[in-house]
Design an enzyme around this catalytic site. Sequence first.
Site, PDB file in Angstrom:
ATOM      1  N   CYS A 105       0.778  -1.181   0.135  1.00 47.36           N
ATOM      2  CA  CYS A 105      -0.076   0.067  -0.001  1.00 47.36           C
ATOM      3  C   CYS A 105       0.673   1.426  -0.042  1.00 47.36           C
ATOM      4  O   CYS A 105       1.453   1.493  -1.030  1.00 47.36           O
ATOM      5  CB  CYS A 105      -1.076  -0.112   1.117  1.00 47.36           C
ATOM      6  SG  CYS A 105      -2.222   1.037   1.048  1.00 47.36           S
ATOM      7  N   ARG A 139     -12.617   5.873  -0.165  1.00 48.25           N
ATOM      8  CA  ARG A 139     -11.562   4.934  -0.164  1.00 48.25           C
ATOM      9  C   ARG A 139     -12.209   3.310  -0.283  1.00 48.25           C
ATOM     10  O   ARG A 139     -13.260   3.133  -0.214  1.00 48.25           O
ATOM     11  CB  ARG A 139     -11.138   4.739   1.671  1.00 48.25           C
ATOM     12  CG  ARG A 139     -10.614   6.058   2.034  1.00 48.25           C
ATOM     13  CD  ARG A 139     -10.184   5.517   3.547  1.00 48.25           C
ATOM     14  NE  ARG A 139      -9.103   5.182   3.843  1.00 48.25           N
ATOM     15  CZ  ARG A 139      -7.864   5.599   3.217  1.00 48.25           C
ATOM     16  NH1 ARG A 139      -7.732   6.932   3.181  1.00 48.25           N
ATOM     17  NH2 ARG A 139      -6.877   4.737   3.462  1.00 48.25           N
ATOM     18  N   HIS A 210      -2.713  -5.547   3.014  1.00 49.24           N
ATOM     19  CA  HIS A 210      -2.321  -5.380   4.400  1.00 49.24           C
ATOM     20  C   HIS A 210      -1.593  -6.815   4.905  1.00 49.24           C
ATOM     21  O   HIS A 210      -1.386  -7.859   4.274  1.00 49.24           O
ATOM     22  CB  HIS A 210      -2.901  -4.495   5.119  1.00 49.24           C
ATOM     23  CG  HIS A 210      -2.920  -3.059   4.785  1.00 49.24           C
ATOM     24  ND1 HIS A 210      -1.666  -2.338   5.055  1.00 49.24           N
ATOM     25  CD2 HIS A 210      -3.580  -2.222   3.816  1.00 49.24           C
ATOM     26  CE1 HIS A 210      -2.078  -1.162   4.545  1.00 49.24           C
ATOM     27  NE2 HIS A 210      -2.904  -1.157   3.775  1.00 49.24           N
TER      28      HIS A 210
HETATM   29  N1  GLN Z   1      -1.962   6.883   1.758  1.00 52.29           N
HETATM   30  C1  GLN Z   1      -2.279   5.733   0.901  1.00 52.29           C
HETATM   31  C2  GLN Z   1      -3.705   5.716   0.657  1.00 52.29           C
HETATM   32  O1  GLN Z   1      -4.819   5.974   1.466  1.00 52.29           O
HETATM   33  C3  GLN Z   1      -1.799   4.745   1.791  1.00 52.29           C
HETATM   34  C4  GLN Z   1      -2.727   4.099   2.861  1.00 52.29           C
HETATM   35  C5  GLN Z   1      -2.356   2.666   3.300  1.00 52.29           C
HETATM   36  O2  GLN Z   1      -0.931   2.138   3.338  1.00 52.29           O
HETATM   37  N2  GLN Z   1      -3.294   2.064   3.847  1.00 52.29           N
HETATM   38  O3  GLN Z   1      -3.986   5.496  -0.533  1.00 52.29           O
END
Ligand code: GLN
Length: 265
Positions: A105, A139, A210
């Site tokens: 990520c 998101r 993740h």
């Molecule tokens: N800043 C990034 C996003 O929201 C990474 C977030 C993350 O590593 N979960 O896309």
Amino acid sequence: MNSIKDNETGKYELRICHMYPDLLNLYGDRGNVLSLIRRAELRGIKVRLVPVSIGDEFDQDDFDIVFLGGGQDAEQNMIRKDFVEVKGPKVQKSIEDGMVFLCICGGYQMLGKYYQEHDGTKIECLGAIDVYTVGEDVRYIQDTIYEADFLKEDGVSDSTRLYGFENHSGRTYLGPSVKPMAKVIEGAGNNGKDGYEGAIYKNVYCTYSHGSFLPKNPRMTDHLLKLALKRRYGEDFELPFLSTEGEDFARAALLQYKEKGNTAP
Ligand code: GLN
């Protein structure tokens, strides 16, 4: 060599660099490192884990695998100078030399050319791989399933499925020198549009999944171990067989739990 014999236990060693473990460690990203350690140690391979953060020296000759986890925009900004300007040239060289990387990520985004936050602020990133990321308001937060063809080459199993969990506002777009890591079966993946997830460049594997990624996908763990150990000990090195039964059982139980309409714990 088909397996590591008793008298060879301890002969092989895997050196893992966990970059910025204090700053890039969202959603249990350390779980990926623990999986690498566990599946290596169960095979009698010695593991050395070295945290490397802001101000620490990074020397590519000291490592076989580099792990970079995810972080929010704030943490990505904090590590930017150190990662891009200080460690950048060595990181880039190690990638070109075929070092194995797993980047999750925010770590994935930092390896690319730039990350544009959703307010338009542009963060210049390393540019070690030909991708860029644009943040949007919505998101993507969900469990994911992917189909990864490169796992076929390992020949250990017919299953090329990978399971993950994504949480990102960034949409990542790949240039021609980078291949997607997998096809999306469930979830958004790189950008929610082109149906692909993650990126592969040389021995660099990037994903939006993740900390539960390697714990849920032992074949992916073994793929990375194999690449790293062959690179260090030569093409003749064979990773000894190790059952994936425990991980497969846990994943199946989780999928069943979700099918009943629950969200994954
Ligand atoms: N800043 C990034 C996003 O929201 C990474 C977030 C993350 O590593 N979960 O896309």
